[in-house]
Structures are given as structure tokens and as C-alpha cells.
Design a protein around this motif. Structure first.
Motif, PDB file in Angstrom:
ATOM      1  N   LEU A 246      -5.050  -2.329   9.330  1.00  0.00           N
ATOM      2  CA  LEU A 246      -5.379  -0.919   9.532  1.00  0.00           C
ATOM      3  C   LEU A 246      -4.118  -0.140   9.215  1.00  0.00           C
ATOM      4  CD1 LEU A 246      -6.596   1.710  10.704  1.00  0.00           C
ATOM      5  CD2 LEU A 246      -5.925   0.897  12.961  1.00  0.00           C
ATOM      6  N   TYR A 247      -4.175   0.671   8.161  1.00  0.00           N
ATOM      7  CA  TYR A 247      -3.098   1.628   7.918  1.00  0.00           C
ATOM      8  C   TYR A 247      -3.521   2.942   8.572  1.00  0.00           C
ATOM      9  CZ  TYR A 247      -0.972   5.671   5.796  1.00  0.00           C
ATOM     10  OH  TYR A 247      -0.361   6.881   5.643  1.00  0.00           O
TER      11      TYR A 247
ATOM     12  N   ILE B 107       0.835  -1.219   0.000  1.00  0.00           N
ATOM     13  CA  ILE B 107       0.000   0.000   0.000  1.00  0.00           C
ATOM     14  C   ILE B 107       0.862   1.259   0.000  1.00  0.00           C
ATOM     15  CG2 ILE B 107      -2.049  -1.040   1.056  1.00  0.00           C
ATOM     16  CD1 ILE B 107      -1.092   0.065   3.770  1.00  0.00           C
ATOM     17  N   ASN B 108       2.178   1.058  -0.083  1.00  0.00           N
ATOM     18  CA  ASN B 108       3.137   2.166  -0.078  1.00  0.00           C
ATOM     19  C   ASN B 108       3.024   3.066   1.151  1.00  0.00           C
ATOM     20  OD1 ASN B 108       5.346   3.537  -1.143  1.00  0.00           O
ATOM     21  ND2 ASN B 108       4.067   5.012  -2.241  1.00  0.00           N
ATOM     22  N   ALA B 109       2.943   2.438   2.310  1.00  0.00           N
ATOM     23  CA  ALA B 109       2.971   3.214   3.565  1.00  0.00           C
ATOM     24  C   ALA B 109       4.405   3.664   3.833  1.00  0.00           C
ATOM     25  CB  ALA B 109       2.460   2.361   4.719  1.00  0.00           C
ATOM     26  N   LYS B 110       4.515   4.771   4.559  1.00  0.00           N
ATOM     27  CA  LYS B 110       5.835   5.359   4.809  1.00  0.00           C
ATOM     28  C   LYS B 110       6.680   4.468   5.723  1.00  0.00           C
ATOM     29  CE  LYS B 110       6.089   8.681   7.763  1.00  0.00           C
ATOM     30  NZ  LYS B 110       5.455   9.726   8.492  1.00  0.00           N
ATOM     31  N   SER B 111       6.007   3.838   6.698  1.00  0.00           N
ATOM     32  CA  SER B 111       6.755   3.057   7.689  1.00  0.00           C
ATOM     33  C   SER B 111       5.956   1.816   8.080  1.00  0.00           C
ATOM     34  CB  SER B 111       6.978   3.959   8.915  1.00  0.00           C
ATOM     35  OG  SER B 111       7.050   3.193  10.083  1.00  0.00           O
ATOM     36  N   ASN B 112       6.685   0.769   8.522  1.00  0.00           N
ATOM     37  CA  ASN B 112       5.942  -0.426   8.961  1.00  0.00           C
ATOM     38  C   ASN B 112       5.221  -0.189  10.297  1.00  0.00           C
ATOM     39  OD1 ASN B 112       8.227  -0.414  10.468  1.00  0.00           O
ATOM     40  ND2 ASN B 112       8.879  -2.495   9.985  1.00  0.00           N
ATOM     41  N   LYS B 113       5.550   0.910  10.962  1.00  0.00           N
ATOM     42  CA  LYS B 113       4.817   1.273  12.188  1.00  0.00           C
ATOM     43  C   LYS B 113       3.376   1.680  11.866  1.00  0.00           C
ATOM     44  CE  LYS B 113       8.756   2.970  14.722  1.00  0.00           C
ATOM     45  NZ  LYS B 113       9.438   4.100  15.300  1.00  0.00           N
ATOM     46  N   GLU B 114       3.141   1.984  10.597  1.00  0.00           N
ATOM     47  CA  GLU B 114       1.803   2.445  10.205  1.00  0.00           C
ATOM     48  C   GLU B 114       0.890   1.294   9.813  1.00  0.00           C
ATOM     49  OE1 GLU B 114       2.736   6.879   8.542  1.00  0.00           O
ATOM     50  OE2 GLU B 114       2.997   5.255   7.105  1.00  0.00           O
ATOM     51  N   VAL B 115       1.413   0.068   9.880  1.00  0.00           N
ATOM     52  CA  VAL B 115       0.627  -1.108   9.472  1.00  0.00           C
ATOM     53  C   VAL B 115       0.252  -1.903  10.720  1.00  0.00           C
ATOM     54  CG1 VAL B 115       0.670  -3.255   8.150  1.00  0.00           C
ATOM     55  CG2 VAL B 115       1.759  -1.203   7.221  1.00  0.00           C
ATOM     56  N   ILE B 116      -1.004  -1.796  11.119  1.00  0.00           N
ATOM     57  CA  ILE B 116      -1.500  -2.535  12.292  1.00  0.00           C
ATOM     58  C   ILE B 116      -2.211  -3.780  11.773  1.00  0.00           C
ATOM     59  CG2 ILE B 116      -2.903  -2.371  14.400  1.00  0.00           C
ATOM     60  CD1 ILE B 116      -0.892  -0.054  14.162  1.00  0.00           C
TER      61      ILE B 116
ATOM     62  N   LYS C  78       1.278  -1.127  19.936  1.00  0.00           N
ATOM     63  CA  LYS C  78       0.317  -0.496  20.849  1.00  0.00           C
ATOM     64  C   LYS C  78      -1.125  -0.915  20.536  1.00  0.00           C
ATOM     65  CE  LYS C  78      -0.962   4.051  20.574  1.00  0.00           C
ATOM     66  NZ  LYS C  78      -0.774   5.514  20.610  1.00  0.00           N
ATOM     67  N   PHE C  79      -1.366  -1.220  19.257  1.00  0.00           N
ATOM     68  CA  PHE C  79      -2.732  -1.588  18.844  1.00  0.00           C
ATOM     69  C   PHE C  79      -2.894  -3.083  18.578  1.00  0.00           C
ATOM     70  CE2 PHE C  79      -2.530   2.954  17.713  1.00  0.00           C
ATOM     71  CZ  PHE C  79      -3.625   3.389  18.435  1.00  0.00           C
ATOM     72  N   GLU C  80      -1.925  -3.876  19.011  1.00  0.00           N
ATOM     73  CA  GLU C  80      -2.006  -5.316  18.738  1.00  0.00           C
ATOM     74  C   GLU C  80      -1.961  -6.103  20.044  1.00  0.00           C
ATOM     75  OE1 GLU C  80       1.050  -6.208  15.836  1.00  0.00           O
ATOM     76  OE2 GLU C  80      -0.016  -5.153  14.249  1.00  0.00           O
TER      77      GLU C  80
END
Ligand code: PMP
Length: 426
Positions: free
Chosen positions: A256-257, A100-109, A292-294
Motif C-alpha cells: 500500500l503506497y 514506484i518513486n515514492a517520496k519516502s519509505n514511510k509511504e510504503v506499507i 503504524k499499519f503493520e
């Protein structure tokens, strides 16, 4: 069976391209063992892809391999199996990030799916930003999963849902959005693609309008990521959610991105293991993103399976998929329109490969039951989008939804089946 081109004047690729596509489809179909089955003694024709997609052998093998050889709970162990599977899970997260071309893997929940992802945001965003009198905008064509979590939050916070309407073609009346946005609007949440109508919504325009007033946007991509290349950086959406099982991956896993800076501001949704940094009875501090969300043991093997499904889809190429599925959609639309008394519900200009329809005098459930006798799997009912049915003043539709493993010949069989149903019931 040859493609019926005599009746087919929609935008078909050149003959050589069709031949190449047909060869590729034979190989692709061989990757999906379920498609070789007979149902009710007939070759299975699976046109219920909007509900869930079938799984390629590589995904099935991956799940089997991990449970057989590598299973151990992740993130906690020092032993080989745990380290191996932890690394595979975090690599899977990176595959999703790139997809999905997210900036960081921290943004992939990693979540359970679209519904879980929306509930997470509705809770956490609601807790942080929504107060009495505030408003959330959703559209008239949302799946219940993008309505009910907001209603629950609004009830808790005494906030209100505002609805962006659609026209009778099943297109959002986007020109009305500016007037619906007020200083009370806290978030806009809309589907990228409607599961009931197939409409591809102008989310770029919605995001741009919302951002011009500093309002974040959540995009429900449950019906989009398997058909259309999604680039969250380019879209600039604040949240984007989807389910693994509609993307040729396992059930029970989704994504969840969220933009890192936004996710950092939100409180956790659930408490438990993994999501903490330190726990004492006096106070708990929380883990960093994405953990934090997992909360709890994550669905790590299905996450690895989802990454395999993404690799598989990317190997075919989303642009090829979109082109081919559009041909299937155009062909089916053209052929269905020839059936007497058949009305397509949702004729938006931009559609993905979903066709909802009604045939005069035939109840969708009866059509679905008779088609099943012919080995044809379609879906009937409200498709968890009752407000869409209320708009058209109908109780439900018959829905055929196509994937890249479907063929023109299957559409011919489906149309023949519908003609038989018509002959029997009307
Ligand atoms: N949104 C849309 C547009 C959908 O089509 C679906 C599934 N039909 C959902 C949300 C919910 O997805 P899931 O059941 O996988 O959570």
C-alpha cells in the motif's frame, strides 16, 4: 518454430529486433523453472498471468536462502540474524519505494496484497472521513476487491457507492465523472488496468479531475505494475496498491503506497505488536509510519523476495516488457479474430496483455478444460469482476493473459488448440 509473419501485419519491430528479443526470451524462460514442466504430457503454455505470475529462480533462491540461513523475527532482536534480516527487509522496502518513486519509505506499507491494502484504506479512511450520506466512486470494471471493501465500509457508515460506467468497448465513460462527483464524494477508487478486459484506464485524467475538487484517489495497480512503469509522484495519486505475486514475487505480500500526510491522519487498521509506541492498560500510543499499519510479525521473507522480483523485472526493463507484451497482445488479437464465431470482450484503445473472449456455442469452462488437456493454462469465469459480466450480459469469458516470458510460438499453439476445441464442440 518460426514466427508466422505472413499473417501478421500489426506493428512488429524490425527483424533484427525480433531476433534479439527471441534470444533474450530464451534466457528469460530459462530463469523460470516451472515453464520447463510438462502438463498433461504437453509442454506447458502458461497464459494465466493475470491471476498470478511465475517466479524466477532468483526469487526462489532468495526465499530458500533466507529460510535456510538468516531466518529470525525482525525489528526486535539484538542478535545477528535478527539484525541482518531486519536490514534486508528495510532495504526491500527502499527497493519498492524506488520502484514506484515514492517520496519516502514511510509511504510504503507492506500488506498481504492488493485486497488487504484496499481493505486497510476502506477501514481507516472510512473511520476518519466518511459519515452518513457520503459517497465513494468506483468504476463498473472493478475487481471485487475494489468493490466489496467499500460496500462493507458504506454499510457501516451508511454511505453510498456511486459507479462510473464503461462503454461497450470496455472503456470508462470518463466524461461522466464530473457529474458523478458531488460535495458528498469522499474518495474515488479505480483500477489502473482491468483484469477482466485488459483496459488501461486514463488514471491521470481521473486523478486530475478528482484533485480539482479536493477528492483523494486510490489506484488499484494489481494488473499494472508488472506491465507499465508507475511513478506515484508523477501520477500524484493518493494511494496506490498492488500484489507481489502478480509481479513475479511471492504470494502473501503486497504494497500500500499512501501519501505520508494522508497516512499520518488515518487511524490504525489492526492492533498488535510492531504498530505501537507505548502500551499501558489505560492508553496505547501508536508507532510512526510505516509501522503504524503493520501490526504483528510482518511477512519479511516474502518482502525480501518481492524486492528481488522487482530487481529482476527492472533488469529487463518495464519499457521493454511493455513493448514486447504489446506485440504479443496484437499478434494474439489478430490471430484470435480469425477464428469463426470468436468475440473479444473488451476492445479498448489502450490495453495491456489480457484478452477476454467468447466463442459462439462454446462454454468457457469447456474451452478451458480442453485447452488444459493440451497443456495450455488459461482462466475461465467471471474473473472476480461480476459487474463487468453483467454489463455485457454474459456469464463469463475465457481469458488469456501474457507475460514477458511468453512467445509468439505459444500463441500459435494456443490458436491451434482453440481451433481444435472449435472443431470438437461447435
Ligand atoms: N484488483 C485487480 C484488478 C486484480 O486483478 C486482483 C487479482 N485478480 C485484485 C485486485 C486482488 O488481488 P489479490 O488477490 O492479490 O489481493
Amino acid at each position: 518454430m518460426p514466427i508466422d509473419k505472413t499473417h501478421f501485419f500489426c506493428n512488429l519491430p524490425a527483424n533484427s529486433e525480433i531476433a534479439e528479443m527471441k534470444n533474450r526470451i530464451i534466457d528469460i524462460r530459462n530463469d523460470f523453472p516451472i515453464l520447463k514442466q510438462k502438463v498433461n504430457n504437453k509442454e506447458l503454455i502458461y497464459f494465466d498471468n493475470a491471476a498470478t505470475t511465475q517466479k524466477p529462480q532468483i526469487v526462489l533462491d532468495t526465499l530458500n536462502e533466507y529460510y535456510t540461513k538468516y531466518n529470525a523475527n525482525i525489528h526486535r532482536g539484538v542478535h545477528f540474524l535478527s539484525s541482518f534480516t531486519t536490514e534486508a527487509t528495510e532495504n526491500a522496502r527502499k527497493t519498492i519505494q524506488k520502484f514506484i518513486n515514492a517520496k519516502s519509505n514511510k509511504e510504503v506499507i507492506i500488506t498481504k496484497g492488493t485486497t488487504d491494502s484496499i481493505n486497510l484504506i476502506a477501514f481507516s479512511f472510512g473511520e476518519r472521513y466518511v459519515s452518513e450520506g457520503d459517497e465513494i466512486i468506483v468504476s463498473e470494471m472493478e475487481h471485487h476487491s475494489n468493490i466489496v471493501p467499500w460496500q462493507l465500509m458504506c454499510e457501516r457508515k451508511k454511505a453510498k457507492i456511486i459507479v462510473l460506467p464503461m462503454n461497450d468497448n470496455g472503456e470508462l465513460e470518463i466524461e461522466k465523472l464530473d457529474n458523478l462527483i458531488s460535495d458528498k464524494t469522499k474518495l474515488i477508487s479505480v483500477a489502473h488496468v482491468s483484469n477482466a478486459l485488459g483496459t488501461i484506464n486514463p488514471i491521470e485524467e481521473i486523478i486530475q479531475k478528482a484533485h480539482s475538487k479536493d477528492i483523494p484517489v486510490l489506484i488499484d495497480g494489481a494488473q499494472a505494475v508488472q506491465h507499465i512503469k508507475v511513478d506515484v509522484k508523477e501520477l500524484d495519486c493518493d494511494f496506490y496498491v498492488f500484489s507481489g505475486h502478480k509481479l513475479y514475487g511471492p504470494t502473501g505480500v503486497g504494497v500500500l503506497y499512501g501519501k505520508e500526510e494522508l497516512l499520518n491522519e488515518l487511524p490504525p487498521y489492526q492492533g498488535g505488536g510492531e504498530m505501537i509506541s507505548k502500551v499501558t492498560f489505560a492508553k496505547t500510543t501508536f508507532n510512526e509510519l510505516p509501522f503504524k499499519f503493520e501490526a504483528g510479525t510482518p511477512n519479511y521473507i516474502d518482502t525480501i523476495g518481492l524486492a528481488k522480483a522487482i530487481d529482476y523485472v527492472q533488469d529487463i526493463g518495464l519499457e521493454n516488457i511493455y513493448k514486447y507484451e504489446t506485440q504479443l497482445l496484437n499478434y494474439a488479437t489478430y490471430k484470435l479474430k480469425k477464428i469463426k464465431g470468436l468475440r473479444i470482450i473488451g476492445e479498448a484503445n489502450k490495453k495491456s496483455s489480457v484478452i477476454s473472449f467468447l466463442i459462439d456455442g462454446i462454454h468457457p469452462t469447456d474451452a478451458g478444460t480442453l485447452l488444459d488437456q493440451l497443456g495450455i493454462a488459461i482462466r475461465t469465469g467471471t474473473h472476480c469482476a461480476e459487474p463487468v459480466m453483467q454489463h455485457f450480459n454474459i456469464s463469463g469469458t475465457t481469458r488469456a493473459s501474457f507475460a514477458f516470458y511468453n512467445t509468439f510460438e505459444e500463441i500459435d499453439e494456443f490458436v491451434k488448440g482453440l481451433e481444435r476445441v472449435h472443431g470438437m464442440l461447435s
